[in-house]
Design a protein around this motif. Sequence first.
Motif, PDB file in Angstrom:
ATOM      1  N   SER A 273       0.852  -1.193   0.000  1.00 12.14           N
ATOM      2  CA  SER A 273       0.000   0.000   0.000  1.00 12.14           C
ATOM      3  C   SER A 273       0.886   1.240   0.000  1.00 12.14           C
ATOM      4  O   SER A 273       2.122   1.144  -0.013  1.00 12.14           O
ATOM      5  CB  SER A 273      -0.907   0.008   1.233  1.00 12.14           C
ATOM      6  OG  SER A 273      -0.136   0.144   2.424  1.00 12.14           O
ATOM      7  N   LEU A 274       0.253   2.399   0.024  1.00 10.26           N
ATOM      8  CA  LEU A 274       1.000   3.650   0.147  1.00 10.26           C
ATOM      9  C   LEU A 274       1.685   3.707   1.512  1.00 10.26           C
ATOM     10  O   LEU A 274       1.224   3.095   2.472  1.00 10.26           O
ATOM     11  CB  LEU A 274       0.061   4.848   0.003  1.00 10.26           C
ATOM     12  CG  LEU A 274      -0.564   5.071  -1.375  1.00 10.26           C
ATOM     13  CD1 LEU A 274      -1.509   6.267  -1.334  1.00 10.26           C
ATOM     14  CD2 LEU A 274       0.512   5.286  -2.439  1.00 10.26           C
ATOM     15  N   PRO A 275       2.800   4.426   1.602  1.00  7.72           N
ATOM     16  CA  PRO A 275       3.487   4.542   2.890  1.00  7.72           C
ATOM     17  C   PRO A 275       2.564   5.065   3.982  1.00  7.72           C
ATOM     18  O   PRO A 275       1.740   5.949   3.748  1.00  7.72           O
ATOM     19  CB  PRO A 275       4.613   5.545   2.594  1.00  7.72           C
ATOM     20  CG  PRO A 275       4.855   5.401   1.128  1.00  7.72           C
ATOM     21  CD  PRO A 275       3.511   5.127   0.527  1.00  7.72           C
TER      22      PRO A 275
ATOM     23  N   ASP B 226       6.558   5.793  -4.056  1.00 11.78           N
ATOM     24  CA  ASP B 226       6.871   5.071  -2.824  1.00 11.78           C
ATOM     25  C   ASP B 226       5.710   4.167  -2.424  1.00 11.78           C
ATOM     26  O   ASP B 226       4.538   4.534  -2.551  1.00 11.78           O
ATOM     27  CB  ASP B 226       7.145   6.055  -1.694  1.00 11.78           C
ATOM     28  CG  ASP B 226       8.480   6.771  -1.848  1.00 11.78           C
ATOM     29  OD1 ASP B 226       9.338   6.249  -2.597  1.00 11.78           O
ATOM     30  OD2 ASP B 226       8.661   7.824  -1.220  1.00 11.78           O
ATOM     31  N   PHE B 227       6.055   2.988  -1.937  1.00 11.02           N
ATOM     32  CA  PHE B 227       5.037   2.084  -1.403  1.00 11.02           C
ATOM     33  C   PHE B 227       5.639   1.328  -0.229  1.00 11.02           C
ATOM     34  O   PHE B 227       6.850   1.360   0.002  1.00 11.02           O
ATOM     35  CB  PHE B 227       4.520   1.114  -2.475  1.00 11.02           C
ATOM     36  CG  PHE B 227       5.577   0.291  -3.154  1.00 11.02           C
ATOM     37  CD1 PHE B 227       6.054  -0.884  -2.592  1.00 11.02           C
ATOM     38  CD2 PHE B 227       6.096   0.697  -4.390  1.00 11.02           C
ATOM     39  CE1 PHE B 227       7.025  -1.637  -3.227  1.00 11.02           C
ATOM     40  CE2 PHE B 227       7.057  -0.065  -5.031  1.00 11.02           C
ATOM     41  CZ  PHE B 227       7.543  -1.238  -4.441  1.00 11.02           C
ATOM     42  N   THR B 228       4.788   0.656   0.512  1.00 10.53           N
ATOM     43  CA  THR B 228       5.250  -0.053   1.696  1.00 10.53           C
ATOM     44  C   THR B 228       4.556  -1.395   1.821  1.00 10.53           C
ATOM     45  O   THR B 228       3.472  -1.604   1.261  1.00 10.53           O
ATOM     46  CB  THR B 228       4.991   0.791   2.964  1.00 10.53           C
ATOM     47  OG1 THR B 228       5.656   0.205   4.082  1.00 10.53           O
ATOM     48  CG2 THR B 228       3.501   0.864   3.269  1.00 10.53           C
ATOM     49  N   MET B 229       5.171  -2.276   2.568  1.00  9.02           N
ATOM     50  CA  MET B 229       4.583  -3.579   2.841  1.00  9.02           C
ATOM     51  C   MET B 229       3.666  -3.467   4.054  1.00  9.02           C
ATOM     52  O   MET B 229       4.081  -3.018   5.121  1.00  9.02           O
ATOM     53  CB  MET B 229       5.690  -4.608   3.093  1.00  9.02           C
ATOM     54  CG  MET B 229       5.242  -6.039   3.065  1.00  9.02           C
ATOM     55  SD  MET B 229       6.662  -7.148   3.246  1.00  9.02           S
ATOM     56  CE  MET B 229       7.569  -6.770   1.742  1.00  9.02           C
ATOM     57  N   LYS B 230       2.430  -3.864   3.856  1.00 10.67           N
ATOM     58  CA  LYS B 230       1.426  -3.715   4.909  1.00 10.67           C
ATOM     59  C   LYS B 230       1.215  -4.997   5.708  1.00 10.67           C
ATOM     60  O   LYS B 230       0.908  -4.956   6.901  1.00 10.67           O
ATOM     61  CB  LYS B 230       0.102  -3.281   4.261  1.00 10.67           C
ATOM     62  CG  LYS B 230      -1.002  -2.893   5.211  1.00 10.67           C
ATOM     63  CD  LYS B 230      -2.184  -2.347   4.424  1.00 10.67           C
ATOM     64  CE  LYS B 230      -3.322  -1.925   5.328  1.00 10.67           C
ATOM     65  NZ  LYS B 230      -4.470  -1.400   4.533  1.00 10.67           N
ATOM     66  N   ALA B 231       1.349  -6.157   5.061  1.00 14.48           N
ATOM     67  CA  ALA B 231       1.147  -7.433   5.747  1.00 14.48           C
ATOM     68  C   ALA B 231       1.802  -8.542   4.947  1.00 14.48           C
ATOM     69  O   ALA B 231       1.935  -8.449   3.717  1.00 14.48           O
ATOM     70  CB  ALA B 231      -0.345  -7.719   5.922  1.00 14.48           C
ATOM     71  N   VAL B 232       2.212  -9.595   5.643  1.00 15.74           N
ATOM     72  CA  VAL B 232       2.810 -10.771   5.011  1.00 15.74           C
ATOM     73  C   VAL B 232       2.130 -12.022   5.544  1.00 15.74           C
ATOM     74  O   VAL B 232       1.901 -12.152   6.757  1.00 15.74           O
ATOM     75  CB  VAL B 232       4.330 -10.849   5.284  1.00 15.74           C
ATOM     76  CG1 VAL B 232       4.927 -12.146   4.716  1.00 15.74           C
ATOM     77  CG2 VAL B 232       5.042  -9.643   4.704  1.00 15.74           C
TER      78      VAL B 232
END
Length: 230
Positions: A71-73, A161-167
């Motif tokens: 998702s977005l940062p 920019d994006f980020t990891m939200k869950a794994v």
Amino acid sequence: MPELSEQEILEKLKQFDTPSITNVVATYPSNPLCLGLYEPWRSNWYTDQSVRCIYPELGRLVGYAVTVVYSLPDPNFNRLSMRDLVEALGKSRKPSIIVIKQDFPPEILPKVGLCGGQMTTMFKACGAVGVVTNGPSRDIDEIRPMNFQYLMSGVTPGHGDFTMKAVNVPVSVAGMDVVPGEIIHMDENGAVKFPADRLADICHNIDVFTAKEQSRSDDLLAAKTFSQIK
């Protein structure tokens, strides 16, 4: 005949296209060879037309689902990194298929070229063979020689920019609900999922199911008159 190992079953299922797998999983609940694992229409067990196969020449792939959400940062949540996904892939049974939920705003999602050549190289190094995602990616020319499959919405050249939200959490991607560790079967028709503990059942039933379908097709093609069609 000796029982097949899990890896032998995975290899065998690559001999069948994804629609044939769905036939045994849930498509025909009245057929005794259909396992009826899901309600065919209202359970989210296969992908819809929002994604397409980028490299149909690669044929069929089967693997264990590893899931990730991007998702977005978010300044209030930045705990996860690529290392977490690498660790999840390392713990997964092989081969892995990564199911990526792109959780971006609708006005941004069509422009997110999420998985490029570098990310795909990392995926492959970790034992993955393909990705199913609800958004676009990029670098398809760079990825093509890697023999790594993508089911995605399309292509686009850039991203921000994006980020990891869950794994490794349950996700819903392109109309298919996936739990980590489930089996994904994918080809140019799309993807289907089913529990890993039903692998042997799928393997047992699909030979008979497809043989009966082939016999029916042969009879239809051999019929000379309408009265011969049963």
